[in-house]
Scaffold this motif. Structure first.
Motif, PDB file in Angstrom:
ATOM      1  N   GLY A   1       0.826  -1.201   0.000  1.00  0.00           N
ATOM      2  CA  GLY A   1       0.000   0.000   0.000  1.00  0.00           C
ATOM      3  C   GLY A   1       0.860   1.250   0.000  1.00  0.00           C
TER       4      GLY A   1
ATOM      5  N   GLY B   1      -4.682 -13.268   1.636  1.00  0.00           N
ATOM      6  CA  GLY B   1      -5.641 -13.743   0.635  1.00  0.00           C
ATOM      7  C   GLY B   1      -4.937 -14.419  -0.528  1.00  0.00           C
TER       8      GLY B   1
ATOM      9  N   SER C   1      -3.233  -9.713  -6.461  1.00  0.00           N
ATOM     10  CA  SER C   1      -4.142  -9.358  -5.380  1.00  0.00           C
ATOM     11  C   SER C   1      -4.018  -7.863  -5.123  1.00  0.00           C
TER      12      SER C   1
ATOM     13  N   THR D   1      -7.861  -1.198  -3.147  1.00  0.00           N
ATOM     14  CA  THR D   1      -8.146  -0.039  -4.002  1.00  0.00           C
ATOM     15  C   THR D   1      -6.895   0.818  -4.186  1.00  0.00           C
TER      16      THR D   1
ATOM     17  N   ASP E   1      -9.505  -7.205  -2.399  1.00  0.00           N
ATOM     18  CA  ASP E   1     -10.530  -6.289  -1.900  1.00  0.00           C
ATOM     19  C   ASP E   1     -11.106  -5.376  -2.950  1.00  0.00           C
TER      20      ASP E   1
ATOM     21  N   GLU F   1     -14.741 -14.454  -2.218  1.00  0.00           N
ATOM     22  CA  GLU F   1     -13.630 -15.321  -1.850  1.00  0.00           C
ATOM     23  C   GLU F   1     -13.185 -16.100  -3.082  1.00  0.00           C
ATOM     24  N   GLY F   2     -11.863 -16.409  -3.172  1.00  0.00           N
ATOM     25  CA  GLY F   2     -11.344 -16.834  -4.463  1.00  0.00           C
ATOM     26  C   GLY F   2     -10.903 -18.265  -4.647  1.00  0.00           C
ATOM     27  N   GLU F   3     -10.831 -19.059  -3.565  1.00  0.00           N
ATOM     28  CA  GLU F   3     -10.199 -20.384  -3.707  1.00  0.00           C
ATOM     29  C   GLU F   3     -10.868 -21.261  -4.772  1.00  0.00           C
TER      30      GLU F   3
ATOM     31  N   TYR G   1     -17.952 -10.695   1.257  1.00  0.00           N
ATOM     32  CA  TYR G   1     -18.297 -12.034   1.745  1.00  0.00           C
ATOM     33  C   TYR G   1     -19.764 -12.185   2.109  1.00  0.00           C
TER      34      TYR G   1
ATOM     35  N   PHE H   1     -14.738   3.183   0.509  1.00  0.00           N
ATOM     36  CA  PHE H   1     -14.107   2.349  -0.512  1.00  0.00           C
ATOM     37  C   PHE H   1     -15.122   1.978  -1.589  1.00  0.00           C
TER      38      PHE H   1
ATOM     39  N   THR I   1      -6.188   5.187   0.998  1.00  0.00           N
ATOM     40  CA  THR I   1      -5.328   4.453   1.945  1.00  0.00           C
ATOM     41  C   THR I   1      -5.822   4.585   3.380  1.00  0.00           C
TER      42      THR I   1
ATOM     43  N   PHE J   1      -5.431   7.192   4.973  1.00  0.00           N
ATOM     44  CA  PHE J   1      -4.581   8.220   5.583  1.00  0.00           C
ATOM     45  C   PHE J   1      -4.636   9.529   4.796  1.00  0.00           C
TER      46      PHE J   1
HETATM   47  C1  B12 Z   1      -5.163  -8.275   7.377  1.00  0.00           C
HETATM   48  C2  B12 Z   1      -5.460  -6.925   6.767  1.00  0.00           C
HETATM   49  C3  B12 Z   1      -4.394  -6.106   6.445  1.00  0.00           C
HETATM   50  C4  B12 Z   1      -2.955  -6.562   6.601  1.00  0.00           C
HETATM   51  C5  B12 Z   1      -2.469  -7.384   5.409  1.00  0.00           C
HETATM   52  C6  B12 Z   1      -3.053  -6.949   4.111  1.00  0.00           C
HETATM   53  C7  B12 Z   1      -2.608  -7.736   2.907  1.00  0.00           C
HETATM   54  N1  B12 Z   1      -3.409  -8.631   2.478  1.00  0.00           N
HETATM   55  O1  B12 Z   1      -1.594  -7.494   2.363  1.00  0.00           O
HETATM   56  C8  B12 Z   1      -2.225  -5.202   6.756  1.00  0.00           C
HETATM   57  C9  B12 Z   1      -2.253  -4.856   8.218  1.00  0.00           C
HETATM   58  C10 B12 Z   1      -0.817  -5.142   6.199  1.00  0.00           C
HETATM   59  C11 B12 Z   1      -3.199  -4.291   6.043  1.00  0.00           C
HETATM   60  C12 B12 Z   1      -2.816  -3.072   5.556  1.00  0.00           C
HETATM   61  C13 B12 Z   1      -3.688  -2.254   4.901  1.00  0.00           C
HETATM   62  N2  B12 Z   1      -4.998  -2.386   4.789  1.00  0.00           N
HETATM   63 CO1  B12 Z   1      -5.925  -3.878   5.453  1.00  0.00          CO
HETATM   64  N3  B12 Z   1      -6.922  -5.249   5.989  1.00  0.00           N
HETATM   65  C14 B12 Z   1      -6.773  -6.476   6.522  1.00  0.00           C
HETATM   66  C15 B12 Z   1      -8.080  -7.201   6.905  1.00  0.00           C
HETATM   67  C16 B12 Z   1      -8.339  -6.954   8.364  1.00  0.00           C
HETATM   68  C17 B12 Z   1      -8.145  -8.706   6.638  1.00  0.00           C
HETATM   69  C18 B12 Z   1      -7.707  -9.053   5.185  1.00  0.00           C
HETATM   70  C19 B12 Z   1      -7.464 -10.535   5.137  1.00  0.00           C
HETATM   71  O2  B12 Z   1      -6.352 -11.017   5.288  1.00  0.00           O
HETATM   72  N4  B12 Z   1      -8.578 -11.267   4.974  1.00  0.00           N
HETATM   73  C20 B12 Z   1      -8.499 -12.726   4.937  1.00  0.00           C
HETATM   74  C21 B12 Z   1      -8.164 -13.193   3.502  1.00  0.00           C
HETATM   75  C22 B12 Z   1      -8.159 -14.694   3.440  1.00  0.00           C
HETATM   76  O3  B12 Z   1      -9.243 -12.726   2.677  1.00  0.00           O
HETATM   77  P1  B12 Z   1      -9.006 -11.780   1.419  1.00  0.00           P
HETATM   78  O4  B12 Z   1      -7.802 -10.944   1.624  1.00  0.00           O
HETATM   79  O5  B12 Z   1     -10.269 -11.105   1.124  1.00  0.00           O
HETATM   80  O6  B12 Z   1      -8.707 -12.817   0.236  1.00  0.00           O
HETATM   81  C23 B12 Z   1      -9.723 -13.555  -0.378  1.00  0.00           C
HETATM   82  C24 B12 Z   1     -10.375 -12.846  -1.558  1.00  0.00           C
HETATM   83  O7  B12 Z   1     -10.303 -11.458  -1.531  1.00  0.00           O
HETATM   84  C25 B12 Z   1      -9.705 -13.468  -2.755  1.00  0.00           C
HETATM   85  N5  B12 Z   1      -8.416 -12.924  -3.191  1.00  0.00           N
HETATM   86  C26 B12 Z   1      -7.565 -12.121  -2.548  1.00  0.00           C
HETATM   87  N6  B12 Z   1      -6.470 -11.895  -3.288  1.00  0.00           N
HETATM   88  C27 B12 Z   1      -6.642 -12.607  -4.454  1.00  0.00           C
HETATM   89  C28 B12 Z   1      -5.823 -12.743  -5.600  1.00  0.00           C
HETATM   90  C29 B12 Z   1      -6.295 -13.543  -6.661  1.00  0.00           C
HETATM   91  C30 B12 Z   1      -5.420 -13.723  -7.878  1.00  0.00           C
HETATM   92  C31 B12 Z   1      -7.549 -14.201  -6.588  1.00  0.00           C
HETATM   93  C32 B12 Z   1      -8.024 -15.047  -7.724  1.00  0.00           C
HETATM   94  C33 B12 Z   1      -8.364 -14.064  -5.441  1.00  0.00           C
HETATM   95  C34 B12 Z   1      -7.887 -13.265  -4.398  1.00  0.00           C
HETATM   96  O8  B12 Z   1      -9.490 -14.802  -2.343  1.00  0.00           O
HETATM   97  C35 B12 Z   1      -9.024 -14.777  -0.994  1.00  0.00           C
HETATM   98  C36 B12 Z   1      -9.404 -16.068  -0.324  1.00  0.00           C
HETATM   99  O9  B12 Z   1     -10.795 -16.269  -0.351  1.00  0.00           O
HETATM  100  C37 B12 Z   1      -9.073  -6.447   5.968  1.00  0.00           C
HETATM  101  C38 B12 Z   1     -10.488  -6.361   6.503  1.00  0.00           C
HETATM  102  C39 B12 Z   1     -11.458  -7.081   5.564  1.00  0.00           C
HETATM  103  N7  B12 Z   1     -12.575  -6.580   5.504  1.00  0.00           N
HETATM  104  O10 B12 Z   1     -11.159  -8.018   4.953  1.00  0.00           O
HETATM  105  C40 B12 Z   1      -8.463  -5.056   5.864  1.00  0.00           C
HETATM  106  C41 B12 Z   1      -8.580  -4.351   4.542  1.00  0.00           C
HETATM  107  C42 B12 Z   1      -8.303  -5.307   3.430  1.00  0.00           C
HETATM  108  N8  B12 Z   1      -7.468  -3.328   4.559  1.00  0.00           N
HETATM  109  C43 B12 Z   1      -7.778  -2.254   4.022  1.00  0.00           C
HETATM  110  C44 B12 Z   1      -6.893  -1.161   3.890  1.00  0.00           C
HETATM  111  C45 B12 Z   1      -7.455   0.125   3.353  1.00  0.00           C
HETATM  112  C46 B12 Z   1      -5.551  -1.282   4.240  1.00  0.00           C
HETATM  113  C47 B12 Z   1      -4.491  -0.199   4.094  1.00  0.00           C
HETATM  114  C48 B12 Z   1      -4.508   0.582   2.817  1.00  0.00           C
HETATM  115  C49 B12 Z   1      -4.600   0.714   5.286  1.00  0.00           C
HETATM  116  C50 B12 Z   1      -3.318   1.435   5.551  1.00  0.00           C
HETATM  117  N9  B12 Z   1      -3.087   2.447   4.859  1.00  0.00           N
HETATM  118  O11 B12 Z   1      -2.603   0.986   6.363  1.00  0.00           O
HETATM  119  C51 B12 Z   1      -3.176  -1.013   4.204  1.00  0.00           C
HETATM  120  C52 B12 Z   1      -2.638  -1.344   2.818  1.00  0.00           C
HETATM  121  C53 B12 Z   1      -1.680  -2.473   2.793  1.00  0.00           C
HETATM  122  C54 B12 Z   1      -1.468  -3.006   1.415  1.00  0.00           C
HETATM  123  N10 B12 Z   1      -0.658  -3.981   1.320  1.00  0.00           N
HETATM  124  O12 B12 Z   1      -2.036  -2.564   0.454  1.00  0.00           O
HETATM  125  C55 B12 Z   1      -9.186  -2.239   3.486  1.00  0.00           C
HETATM  126  C56 B12 Z   1      -9.155  -2.411   1.937  1.00  0.00           C
HETATM  127  C57 B12 Z   1     -10.331  -1.738   1.300  1.00  0.00           C
HETATM  128  C58 B12 Z   1     -10.088  -1.525  -0.168  1.00  0.00           C
HETATM  129  N11 B12 Z   1     -11.135  -1.641  -0.947  1.00  0.00           N
HETATM  130  O13 B12 Z   1      -8.987  -1.254  -0.589  1.00  0.00           O
HETATM  131  C59 B12 Z   1      -9.837  -3.451   4.259  1.00  0.00           C
HETATM  132  C60 B12 Z   1     -10.896  -4.176   3.480  1.00  0.00           C
HETATM  133  C61 B12 Z   1     -10.419  -2.920   5.566  1.00  0.00           C
HETATM  134  C62 B12 Z   1     -11.558  -1.936   5.352  1.00  0.00           C
HETATM  135  N12 B12 Z   1     -11.294  -0.805   5.722  1.00  0.00           N
HETATM  136  O14 B12 Z   1     -12.571  -2.187   4.858  1.00  0.00           O
HETATM  137  N13 B12 Z   1      -4.399  -4.803   5.996  1.00  0.00           N
END
Ligand code: B12
Length: 496
Positions: free
Chosen positions: A24, A43, A89, A92, A119, A141-143, A240, A406, A432, A434
């Motif tokens: 980010g 994710g 992955s 925004t 996301d 969710e993507g699995e 979700y 978002f 972000t 911020f």
């Molecule tokens: C853990 C977490 C973090 C962690 C790790 C993030 C990472 N993934 O790199 C940390 C603390 C680093 C973090 C930081 C930030 N985060 Co954060 N974070 C979360 C949180 C609490 C859980 C995400 C997670 O791990 N979920 C569990 C996994 C298993 O689910 P998933 O990520 O959704 O993945 C599934 C699907 O999305 C999909 N998928 C995901 N990736 C891919 C890729 C492919 C190819 C495919 C096919 C499918 C797929 O399949 C996965 C499995 O089912 C979410 C809250 C939420 N609502 O989810 C906020 C959330 C994702 N974060 C958010 C934000 C804004 C940030 C920051 C920008 C905030 C900041 N400035 O610090 C930063 C940016 C960091 C970055 N790398 O961009 C927002 C994103 C909103 C958006 N639309 O962008 C969320 C949604 C919270 C909210 N406010 O609503 N974050």
């Protein structure tokens, strides 16, 4: 316009899958004054687990890897790897940079299929059209979706139209297929594909036990997936739905044990959005972690009250969490400004928040609260109230975000036609949390940034906070190093 996005490859070819997640905006550069945690792209790791389980050579590319510090080196490394499929992955704020990276790769590897998930596309499947480079967007969710896409690649699976949970462009038209039902029992899914370098670079911050300098790697874990509470600013509801799915107590304990033995990690981060949703199950997990004595300390996010503001966080859950190795409990206060709480569909009870914080102190864990500033009706008086409320509540750590609608969240959708009127920017890079995004009635964007700094500065410099930390360290001496390092970081961030 991406036209032939059907993935037809010769039968059972050993496909190569590349997976990328960029950092980010706040994580880039040396400043990092707003960075809270450095965690795995969790994710994406689940998607990696699926590709590996399907027998594909799978490689993750991430800036926490020494060989891939930036987007140019990642594009180069992906090009050398020559994957047939590149999964990206993105959130925004990383979406535009992720599209740019995909364009770089596509220019060098025109046959590589680009699949976006995460996301942003997960809540905005129509953005598959952006940059004219994405072959398929996966929403939700993507699995299971990715598994079917891989089968499609191998010519053994369904056609794209038959695969649920995707968007793609065909004959200049955006096709969005039916929503995919959630995987209720996640113990059936392949484990996340871990990358040792990312894992060992990952750290839970800013205040944590073990202190950041003593962490030997921080693993992300997931027990319960999703959240039914429907806060309007959160992506979870759109991503979700309201269903909660889960892994099992045994699987989570096993996973933490494996990570400890295989990688020597001593810290973990539960990504469960509301860890205490099913408190009996959460307490059972904690009891099993306690019995396992793995020597891993972890943090989790809880919720003190329900959407109709009734207490839902039991003392027994906090006690079980701490006994199970939890050293930091985080929860959202978000806002106590009346119109904001209504607009967010997220009430808070300051009495319950106070009770929760004292319980966390008594149980022997660190505390972190989340606040959102930036609702149009907020005033300077409200910010003065925020400071005095913090001095009363006395959390150990405070994270203040700016209200960010978002794209794809209910808050964004509710803005519909008046978006350009009420938003300062629709540039995704700014999303972000911020950067001020919403126009306010009484506060300018610069004032809002200054007020955020003032609130943190006045709270962390207050006598109330200083004596609170002194008493906390006296009660739990092991937290001394955590607070010392936190203090150093607050100084570096000019917050004290
Ligand atoms: C853990 C977490 C973090 C962690 C790790 C993030 C990472 N993934 O790199 C940390 C603390 C680093 C973090 C930081 C930030 N985060 Co954060 N974070 C979360 C949180 C609490 C859980 C995400 C997670 O791990 N979920 C569990 C996994 C298993 O689910 P998933 O990520 O959704 O993945 C599934 C699907 O999305 C999909 N998928 C995901 N990736 C891919 C890729 C492919 C190819 C495919 C096919 C499918 C797929 O399949 C996965 C499995 O089912 C979410 C809250 C939420 N609502 O989810 C906020 C959330 C994702 N974060 C958010 C934000 C804004 C940030 C920051 C920008 C905030 C900041 N400035 O610090 C930063 C940016 C960091 C970055 N790398 O961009 C927002 C994103 C909103 C958006 N639309 O962008 C969320 C949604 C919270 C909210 N406010 O609503 N974050």
């Amino acid at each position: 316009m991406v036209t032939n996005n059907e993935f037809k490859y010769s039968r059972k070819k050993q496909l190569k899958v590349g997976l990328v997640s960029l950092l980010g905006g706040e994580h880039l550069g040396t400043d990092r004054k707003n960075v809270q945690n450095d965690l795995e792209p969790f994710g994406l790791l689940y998607i990696g687990g699926v590709a590996k389980a399907q027998g594909y050579e799978t490689r993750i590319f991430h800036p926490y890897q020494k060989a891939n510090p930036d987007e140019e080196s990642i594009a180069k490394a992906v090009t050398e790897f020559k994957p047939e499929i590149l999964g990206i992955s993105s959130m925004t704020n990383t979406f535009n940079r992720s599209v740019a990276l995909a364009q770089k790769v596509k220019a060098r590897l025109p046959h590589t299929k680009i699949v976006f998930g995460g996301d942003h596309i997960g809540t905005n499947p129509r953005d598959v059209i952006q940059g004219n480079v994405i072959d398929v967007g996966v929403y939700g969710e993507g699995e299971e979706t990715f598994r079917e896409l891989l089968e499609n690649y191998n010519g053994s699976g369904k056609s794209l139209e038959e695969i649920k949970g995707i968007s793609f462009v065909k004959n200049r038209e955006i096709i969005i297929t039916e929503k995919r039902p959630r995987v209720m029992d996640r113990t059936q899914l392949p484990k996340p594909l871990r990358d040792e370098e990312i894992l060992k670079t990952a750290k839970v911050g800013v205040l944590m036990y073990p202190a950041p300098s003593e962490q030997t790697g921080a693993a992300s874990l997931l027990f319960q997936f999703g959240c039914p509470f429907g806060c309007k600013y959160c992506s979870a509801t759109t991503l979700y739905g309201s269903k909660l799915t889960r892994s099992s107590v045994e699987c989570v304990v096993e996973e933490m044990k494996d990570l400890k033995e295989q990688f020597g990690i001593n810290t973990a981060f539960f990504t469960d959005l509301t860890f205490n949703l099913n408190y009996k199950l959460s307490e059972e997990l904690c009891a099993n972690l306690e019995r396992a004595q793995l020597g891993v300390n972890w943090t989790a996010m809880v919720r003190p009250t329900s959407p109709n503001n009734q207490p839902i966080l039991k003392d027994s859950t906090i006690e079980a969490m701490v006994a199970g190795g939890c050293s930091k409990v985080a929860f959202g206060i978000e806002s106590f400004e009346e119109s904001a709480m209504q607009a967010y569909h997220r009430p808070t009870s300051l009495d319950e928040d106070y009770r929760t914080l004292r319980k966390i102190d008594e149980a022997g864990a660190l505390s972190k609260v989340f606040l959102i500033l930036g609702h149009p009706d907020e005033t300077l008086e409200y910010y003065n109230e925020v400071i005095s409320v913090l001095k009363t509540l006395m959390p150990d750590e405070v994270r203040i975000s700016f209200l960010t609608p978002f794209p794809g969240t209910p808050l964004w959708n509710d803005l519909e036609e008046k978006r350009n009127e009420v938003l300062l920017t629709t540039n995704y890079d700014d999303y972000t949390t911020f950067k001020p995004i919403m126009k306010m009635n009484h506060i300018s964007p610069d004032q809002l940034i200054k007020q955020r700094q003032r609130i943190l500065h006045e709270y962390y410099n207050s006598n109330e906070y200083t004596s609170h930390v002194r008493k906390k360290v006296a009660r739990t001496p092991k937290f001394k190093k955590s607070f010392d390092e936190f203090n150093e970081e607050l100084k570096r961030r000019e917050l004290i």
